[in-house]
Design a protein around this motif. Structure first.
Motif, PDB file in Angstrom:
ATOM      1  N   ILE A 187       0.832  -1.204   0.000  1.00  0.00           N
ATOM      2  CA  ILE A 187       0.000   0.000   0.000  1.00  0.00           C
ATOM      3  C   ILE A 187       0.869   1.257   0.000  1.00  0.00           C
ATOM      4  CG2 ILE A 187      -1.639   1.353   1.371  1.00  0.00           C
ATOM      5  CD1 ILE A 187      -2.941  -1.239   2.232  1.00  0.00           C
ATOM      6  N   GLN A 216       2.242   1.846  -3.388  1.00  0.00           N
ATOM      7  CA  GLN A 216       1.232   2.292  -4.359  1.00  0.00           C
ATOM      8  C   GLN A 216       0.672   3.674  -4.028  1.00  0.00           C
ATOM      9  OE1 GLN A 216      -1.619  -0.887  -4.019  1.00  0.00           O
ATOM     10  NE2 GLN A 216      -0.508  -2.245  -5.433  1.00  0.00           N
ATOM     11  N   VAL A 241      -1.687   6.356  -6.345  1.00  0.00           N
ATOM     12  CA  VAL A 241      -3.102   6.512  -6.024  1.00  0.00           C
ATOM     13  C   VAL A 241      -3.440   7.961  -5.705  1.00  0.00           C
ATOM     14  CG1 VAL A 241      -4.908   5.911  -4.369  1.00  0.00           C
ATOM     15  CG2 VAL A 241      -3.381   4.130  -5.247  1.00  0.00           C
ATOM     16  N   PHE A 272      -8.822   1.542  -9.702  1.00  0.00           N
ATOM     17  CA  PHE A 272      -7.810   0.653  -9.135  1.00  0.00           C
ATOM     18  C   PHE A 272      -8.395  -0.718  -8.779  1.00  0.00           C
ATOM     19  CE2 PHE A 272      -6.094   4.908  -8.249  1.00  0.00           C
ATOM     20  CZ  PHE A 272      -4.873   4.781  -8.888  1.00  0.00           C
ATOM     21  N   LEU A 273      -9.721  -0.812  -8.743  1.00  0.00           N
ATOM     22  CA  LEU A 273     -10.352  -2.125  -8.583  1.00  0.00           C
ATOM     23  C   LEU A 273     -10.250  -2.924  -9.882  1.00  0.00           C
ATOM     24  CD1 LEU A 273     -13.642  -1.423  -6.565  1.00  0.00           C
ATOM     25  CD2 LEU A 273     -11.831  -3.011  -5.917  1.00  0.00           C
ATOM     26  N   ILE A 318      -2.199  -1.430 -10.950  1.00  0.00           N
ATOM     27  CA  ILE A 318      -2.819  -1.786  -9.670  1.00  0.00           C
ATOM     28  C   ILE A 318      -4.211  -2.338  -9.945  1.00  0.00           C
ATOM     29  CG2 ILE A 318      -3.572  -0.959  -7.404  1.00  0.00           C
ATOM     30  CD1 ILE A 318      -1.575   1.349  -7.724  1.00  0.00           C
ATOM     31  N   SER A 319      -4.524  -3.521  -9.441  1.00  0.00           N
ATOM     32  CA  SER A 319      -5.852  -4.095  -9.636  1.00  0.00           C
ATOM     33  C   SER A 319      -6.323  -4.769  -8.350  1.00  0.00           C
ATOM     34  CB  SER A 319      -5.840  -5.111 -10.782  1.00  0.00           C
ATOM     35  OG  SER A 319      -4.972  -6.185 -10.492  1.00  0.00           O
ATOM     36  N   ALA A 375      -7.650  -3.441  -5.785  1.00  0.00           N
ATOM     37  CA  ALA A 375      -7.390  -2.644  -4.576  1.00  0.00           C
ATOM     38  C   ALA A 375      -8.615  -1.817  -4.233  1.00  0.00           C
ATOM     39  CB  ALA A 375      -6.182  -1.745  -4.779  1.00  0.00           C
ATOM     40  N   TRP A 386      -8.869  -0.183  -1.171  1.00  0.00           N
ATOM     41  CA  TRP A 386      -8.533   0.862  -0.204  1.00  0.00           C
ATOM     42  C   TRP A 386      -8.514   2.276  -0.786  1.00  0.00           C
ATOM     43  CZ3 TRP A 386      -4.130   3.721  -1.033  1.00  0.00           C
ATOM     44  CH2 TRP A 386      -3.148   3.171  -1.858  1.00  0.00           C
ATOM     45  N   PRO A 387      -8.239   2.485  -2.092  1.00  0.00           N
ATOM     46  CA  PRO A 387      -8.303   3.865  -2.608  1.00  0.00           C
ATOM     47  C   PRO A 387      -9.688   4.492  -2.469  1.00  0.00           C
ATOM     48  CG  PRO A 387      -7.026   2.512  -4.110  1.00  0.00           C
ATOM     49  CD  PRO A 387      -7.655   1.577  -3.106  1.00  0.00           C
TER      50      PRO A 387
END
Length: 228
Positions: free
Chosen positions: A4, A7, A11, A185-186, A192-193, A195, A197-198
């Protein structure tokens, strides 16, 4: 946790770009909707019956249908039905269509707030102005308008706060605002995939901005207390 932190710069940079688009849509909507709402309010109170009923019909339709539907219709209707994509292509076209949709929608809501504020001013004060020899325009700007502003600040504040959150609906036509940026980011963005949390960070942006607006609008309401 280390992943995290690695990244995080990517983000935050992406969210900042999305948030600038959100701010742009927010301010453009206010600049357009505040005066247009007053024009619609005057139309709703007009003594000219066709204009009054037309204004009220528009307000009824806009307030009675979801903003998301309005976005889709305004963006896609010219190109798919009229075969003339008036908005243009790319992010600029999506932004213009979003801004038009938001301005029309919020102008109709603001118009009802204006109308309630204007009609809430006692008629006796307007009559007193006429006795003093004031013109209708002088009575409106020096008597009615000032008192109307005091009355409409609380409901207008609520609508403005709602507008901040409603800007997220623009992603339905792929406008790349802050939630679009976080959701990307999902699906896989910039390496980034998966994820989630963003998205929590996008909530922080909204909370901070709404907090600032709440404080500023509260101070404005306090400054208008002299009408009490």
């Amino acid at each position: 946790m280390e992943l995290i932190l690695e990244q995080m710069p990517i983000v935050i940079h992406s969210l900042n770009i999305g948030f600038l688009q959100t701010l742009k849509l927010f301010f453009v909507t206010l600049i357009g909707a505040i005066p247009l709402g007053l024009v619609i309010a005057f139309g709703s109170m007009s003594r000219f019956t066709p204009l009054r009923w037309l204004s009220r019909l528009i307000v009824w339709v806009i307030r009675g249908t979801p903003l998301m539907i309005q976005l889709l219709i305004i963006y896609y209707f010219p190109g798919l039905v009229l075969k003339n994509n008036v908005w243009g292509s790319g992010e600029t076209g999506r932004f213009i269509a979003s801004a038009v949709s938001f301005i029309i929608n919020y102008a109709c809501y603001f118009s009802e707030i204006y109308r309630g504020g204007i009609q809430g001013v006692p008629k006796g004060q307007q009559e007193a102005g006429m006795v003093l020899g004031m013109t209708k325009s002088q009575i409106f700007f020096k008597v009615t308008l000032l008192q109307m502003i005091k009355r409409i600040v609380p409901p207008m504040s609520n609508e403005i706060i709602t507008l901040v959150k409603d800007t997220s609906l623009a992603r339905i036509i792929a406008l790349q605002e802050i939630i679009w940026a976080g959701q990307a980011f999902l699906k896989g963005s910039q390496g980034i995939s998966g994820a989630i949390w963003p998205l929590f960070f996008t909530a922080v942006y909204y909370l901070v901005f709404n907090g600032i607006l709440t404080v500023l609008l509260g101070k404005l309401e306090q400054k208008l207390d002299y009408f009490r």
